[in-house]
Design an enzyme around this catalytic site. Sequence first.
Site, mmCIF file in Angstrom:
data_model
loop_
_atom_site.group_PDB
_atom_site.id
_atom_site.type_symbol
_atom_site.label_atom_id
_atom_site.label_comp_id
_atom_site.label_asym_id
_atom_site.label_seq_id
_atom_site.Cartn_x
_atom_site.Cartn_y
_atom_site.Cartn_z
ATOM 1 N N ARG A 150 -4.613 -3.240 10.007
ATOM 2 C CA ARG A 150 -5.125 -4.612 9.986
ATOM 3 C C ARG A 150 -5.109 -5.246 11.364
ATOM 4 O O ARG A 150 -6.126 -5.687 11.876
ATOM 5 C CB ARG A 150 -4.323 -5.455 9.000
ATOM 6 C CG ARG A 150 -4.877 -6.850 8.791
ATOM 7 C CD ARG A 150 -3.975 -7.703 7.920
ATOM 8 N NE ARG A 150 -3.758 -7.100 6.622
ATOM 9 C CZ ARG A 150 -2.569 -6.724 6.162
ATOM 10 N NH1 ARG A 150 -1.486 -6.873 6.919
ATOM 11 N NH2 ARG A 150 -2.440 -6.195 4.975
ATOM 12 N N GLY A 201 0.819 -1.205 0.000
ATOM 13 C CA GLY A 201 0.000 0.000 0.000
ATOM 14 C C GLY A 201 0.852 1.253 0.000
ATOM 15 O O GLY A 201 1.840 1.337 0.722
ATOM 16 N N THR A 237 5.105 2.231 5.626
ATOM 17 C CA THR A 237 3.740 1.792 5.895
ATOM 18 C C THR A 237 3.052 2.789 6.813
ATOM 19 O O THR A 237 3.641 3.253 7.790
ATOM 20 C CB THR A 237 3.666 0.391 6.538
ATOM 21 O OG1 THR A 237 2.308 0.099 6.889
ATOM 22 C CG2 THR A 237 4.529 0.270 7.778
ATOM 23 N N ILE A 238 1.817 3.106 6.485
ATOM 24 C CA ILE A 238 1.047 3.979 7.370
ATOM 25 C C ILE A 238 0.665 3.237 8.644
ATOM 26 O O ILE A 238 0.347 3.853 9.661
ATOM 27 C CB ILE A 238 -0.222 4.525 6.680
ATOM 28 C CG1 ILE A 238 -1.210 3.399 6.355
ATOM 29 C CG2 ILE A 238 0.129 5.332 5.448
ATOM 30 C CD1 ILE A 238 -2.569 3.895 5.916
ATOM 31 N N ASP A 239 0.697 1.906 8.601
ATOM 32 C CA ASP A 239 0.285 1.106 9.760
ATOM 33 C C ASP A 239 1.288 1.149 10.902
ATOM 34 O O ASP A 239 0.964 0.775 12.029
ATOM 35 C CB ASP A 239 0.071 -0.355 9.349
ATOM 36 C CG ASP A 239 -1.106 -0.530 8.409
ATOM 37 O OD1 ASP A 239 -2.022 0.322 8.454
ATOM 38 O OD2 ASP A 239 -1.123 -1.491 7.627
ATOM 39 N N LEU A 267 -8.054 7.836 1.817
ATOM 40 C CA LEU A 267 -7.761 9.252 2.065
ATOM 41 C C LEU A 267 -6.602 9.425 3.032
ATOM 42 O O LEU A 267 -5.782 10.335 2.888
ATOM 43 C CB LEU A 267 -9.009 9.946 2.628
ATOM 44 C CG LEU A 267 -10.210 10.042 1.696
ATOM 45 C CD1 LEU A 267 -11.413 10.583 2.459
ATOM 46 C CD2 LEU A 267 -9.889 10.936 0.509
#
Length: 412
Positions: free
Chosen positions: A194, A17, A146-148, A302
Amino acid sequence: MEQIMIQGNVMVGQSGGPTSVINASLVGVFQAAREAGVTTVYGMRNGIEGLLKEEYVDLGKHITSDLDIELLKRTPSSFLGSCRFKLPDMRQDEKPYRRLFAILDKLNVKYVIYIGGNDSMDTIMKLSAYALSIKSEIRFMGVPKTIDNDLAETDHTPGYGSAAKYVASAMKEIICDSDVYNMESVTIVEIMGRNAGWLTAASALSKGEDCAGPDLICLPERPFDAELFLERIEKLRKEKKTVIAAVSEALRDKDGRYVCEGDVSPADAFGHKIITGSALYLSDLVRRRLGIKARGIVFNTLQRCASHLVSRRDMTEAFMAGSQAMRAALKGHSGEMVIFRRVSNEPYQILMETCDVYKIANTEKTVPDAWITQDGTGVTDAFLEYSRPLIIGELAPFMVGGLPRHLFLREE
């Protein structure tokens, strides 16, 4: 001191992503390679999957000026395209490895840099192991993305700071909007993540003298109880007319079932279920059970592509990570990923190092339990102290005709 000796060309790819600063890492790789004297920097089209089809570009033909570099830094998503492609175990299927190395050898590529998250580091791990098994001199390095914020061994990941800044900013605006009417309402905001709640937790950053922040923050690290959630809302509605909840897209009950189990899509190539629907399910549940006006808001993509609201610090560190990975590869490092070590929060200081990718691939770093409040509906000051430095600073986009201008990959 390690000596840099240029042996061949560079191949760089982006995977998984995207984020709003992933292209800053790409620029970091490109500039470090050029400054070191590398002749050609190739870019994979759609990651390893595209390279297997011999789809690549000469980045020097697409990044031709300082303006291109500055535009690319401010361009969201993955400039080269992405993929979610899982390489097989080389002991079971060596064919894709032979093909990849034949393509790299044909292009005289000696350094491969892959920008991505957990699954992308799996790719670096496998390729570096195969290179070792056949005594290839090609070096493979990973750049975190990663934004996670769930990569092991590193304090945080490029991409997280900007996504957290967007989440907190949007949450403030939603809270302002929810107070417009003199009527009861519940707003449930669904945020990505997740199995790790780092990004949902960032909604707490919205709290300040001008904003009360969300009333409830539900992370995937704690089992979710829908009945208890309704009880808490019922209690809150006696104290205030509007209730705001930030929830992870991947909330699960004590049995491990997703709250939105009926809306879970098939798994991707790495076996991860594609999930969404927590906010819409819960807002519908509130309406039916409590008879209150409720709405679900899903940030979805977004939060990972808002290049107009990046954290300057995040952008800078993304660039630094790309540069560091390229320099490490030129010095002979392989099978490693660039990581950040935090020295202090005030003043904010980090060190960049490299770490064996075997310690990182296919693992997830979750929010420490001690950083979640005892009742599981908020985060502690320790989380806020950790995350606040990551959202600092702004970098305005170049505006043309009232809109941000981006760099796009032109067909050769």
